[in-house]
Design a protein around this motif. Structure first.
Motif, mmCIF file in Angstrom:
data_model
loop_
_atom_site.group_PDB
_atom_site.id
_atom_site.type_symbol
_atom_site.label_atom_id
_atom_site.label_comp_id
_atom_site.label_asym_id
_atom_site.label_seq_id
_atom_site.Cartn_x
_atom_site.Cartn_y
_atom_site.Cartn_z
ATOM 1 N N THR A 64 0.824 -1.103 0.010
ATOM 2 C CA THR A 64 0.034 0.168 -0.073
ATOM 3 C C THR A 64 0.922 1.174 -0.037
ATOM 4 O O THR A 64 0.511 2.073 -0.790
ATOM 5 C CB THR A 64 -0.818 0.028 1.236
ATOM 6 N N PHE A 65 1.882 1.130 0.902
ATOM 7 C CA PHE A 65 2.800 2.570 0.864
ATOM 8 C C PHE A 65 3.260 2.725 -0.340
ATOM 9 O O PHE A 65 3.538 3.742 -1.079
ATOM 10 C CB PHE A 65 3.789 2.210 2.064
ATOM 11 N N GLN A 67 2.565 1.812 -3.644
ATOM 12 C CA GLN A 67 1.504 2.254 -4.588
ATOM 13 C C GLN A 67 1.196 3.710 -4.314
ATOM 14 O O GLN A 67 1.077 4.543 -5.069
ATOM 15 C CB GLN A 67 0.192 1.412 -4.407
ATOM 16 N N LYS A 68 1.042 3.928 -2.970
ATOM 17 C CA LYS A 68 0.646 5.473 -2.654
ATOM 18 C C LYS A 68 2.014 6.232 -3.115
ATOM 19 O O LYS A 68 1.970 7.349 -3.507
ATOM 20 C CB LYS A 68 0.533 5.589 -1.273
ATOM 21 N N LYS A 71 1.952 6.621 -6.891
ATOM 22 C CA LYS A 71 0.849 7.440 -7.148
ATOM 23 C C LYS A 71 1.311 9.108 -7.104
ATOM 24 O O LYS A 71 1.093 9.598 -7.988
ATOM 25 C CB LYS A 71 -0.370 7.122 -6.502
ATOM 26 N N ILE A 72 1.971 9.205 -6.002
ATOM 27 C CA ILE A 72 2.301 10.667 -5.491
ATOM 28 C C ILE A 72 3.528 11.095 -6.684
ATOM 29 O O ILE A 72 3.490 12.276 -7.161
ATOM 30 C CB ILE A 72 2.859 10.617 -4.128
ATOM 31 N N ASP A 75 1.875 11.499 -9.853
ATOM 32 C CA ASP A 75 0.769 12.946 -9.771
ATOM 33 C C ASP A 75 1.900 14.147 -9.874
ATOM 34 O O ASP A 75 1.643 15.029 -10.455
ATOM 35 C CB ASP A 75 0.246 12.934 -8.412
#
Length: 223
Positions: A64-65, A67-68, A71-72, A75
């Motif tokens: 999860t970390f 993937q986040k 994504k950051i 972005d």
């Protein structure tokens, strides 16, 4: 007196009871050991299961970390690309608008000087109205980026010459314009001349500025 056979019988019974008691004791001990081993086995399995669940949860947290974080990063990259594109587009738009509407550019001087020439009565009479202004010898080519200009330094000042073409009903001519920066960093005219392709009143050049015609509306062109 006790007989030997009775003594043997008693001895045999006692021996059997002792053996039975010992057997039961061994069985109880074995049962306890088996129970202890079973409990330890269940505890071990429970711990292994808890460790496995914790490991899975930890792996899920890591994924999860990750993937986040990805994504950051994506972005952020997209935002930088968008910001860069907006800044670049803004810069291009600014340069285009500055070139089109600012007086302190070759196109700005071209627009102003051509208007001055069109308003000059000598130019009107010599060329014959209507008069067409164009930036190349061909009338059909009137693109802005074809303005012929040359910048240079002269006596510590930035100077610029601009030339364009005038075509009237009677004659045509080439306008030559020279400007230089003043102390306010604004272009002021040094001269505006129109060279005719055919003589007019025995002259081939019309001096538009400095203005020699008091009735002309070009007396304040250096402001």
């Amino acid at each position: 007196m006790i007989s030997p056979s009775f003594h043997l019988l008693i001895k045999h019974c006692c021996h059997n009871q002792w053996r039975s008691l010992l057997f039961r004791t061994i069985i109880v001990i074995n049962q306890r050991q088996l129970s202890t081993i079973e409990n330890e086995k269940r505890d071990s399995q429970k711990q292994e299961k808890e460790i496995f669940v914790q490991s899975q949860n930890y792996q899920i947290q890591i994924n999860t970390f990750t993937q986040k974080a990805q994504k950051i990063v994506k972005d952020t990259i997209y935002s930088l690309v968008i910001i860069t594109g907006v800044v670049t587009l803004g810069g291009v738009c600014y340069l285009m608008l500055h070139e089109l509407y600012s007086r302190e550019t070759p196109h700005g001087i071209y627009k102003e000087a051509s208007k001055i020439c069109l308003e000059n009565t000598d130019v009107q009479e010599a060329l014959g109205i209507p008069i067409i202004v164009h930036t190349t010898p061909q009338i059909s080519s009137m693109r802005v980026n074809n303005v012929r200009a040359k910048t240079f330094a002269e006596k510590g000042h930035r100077s610029m010459t601009v030339s364009f073409y005038l075509t009237g009903k009677e004659r045509s001519g080439v306008a030559a314009v020279k400007v230089e920066k003043n102390i306010s960093n604004k272009f002021v005219y040094d001269y505006i001349l129109v060279q005719l392709d055919q003589p007019w009143h025995h002259q081939n050049i019309i001096q538009v500025y400095p203005n020699l015609n008091p009735s002309s509306s070009t007396t304040n062109i250096s402001s």
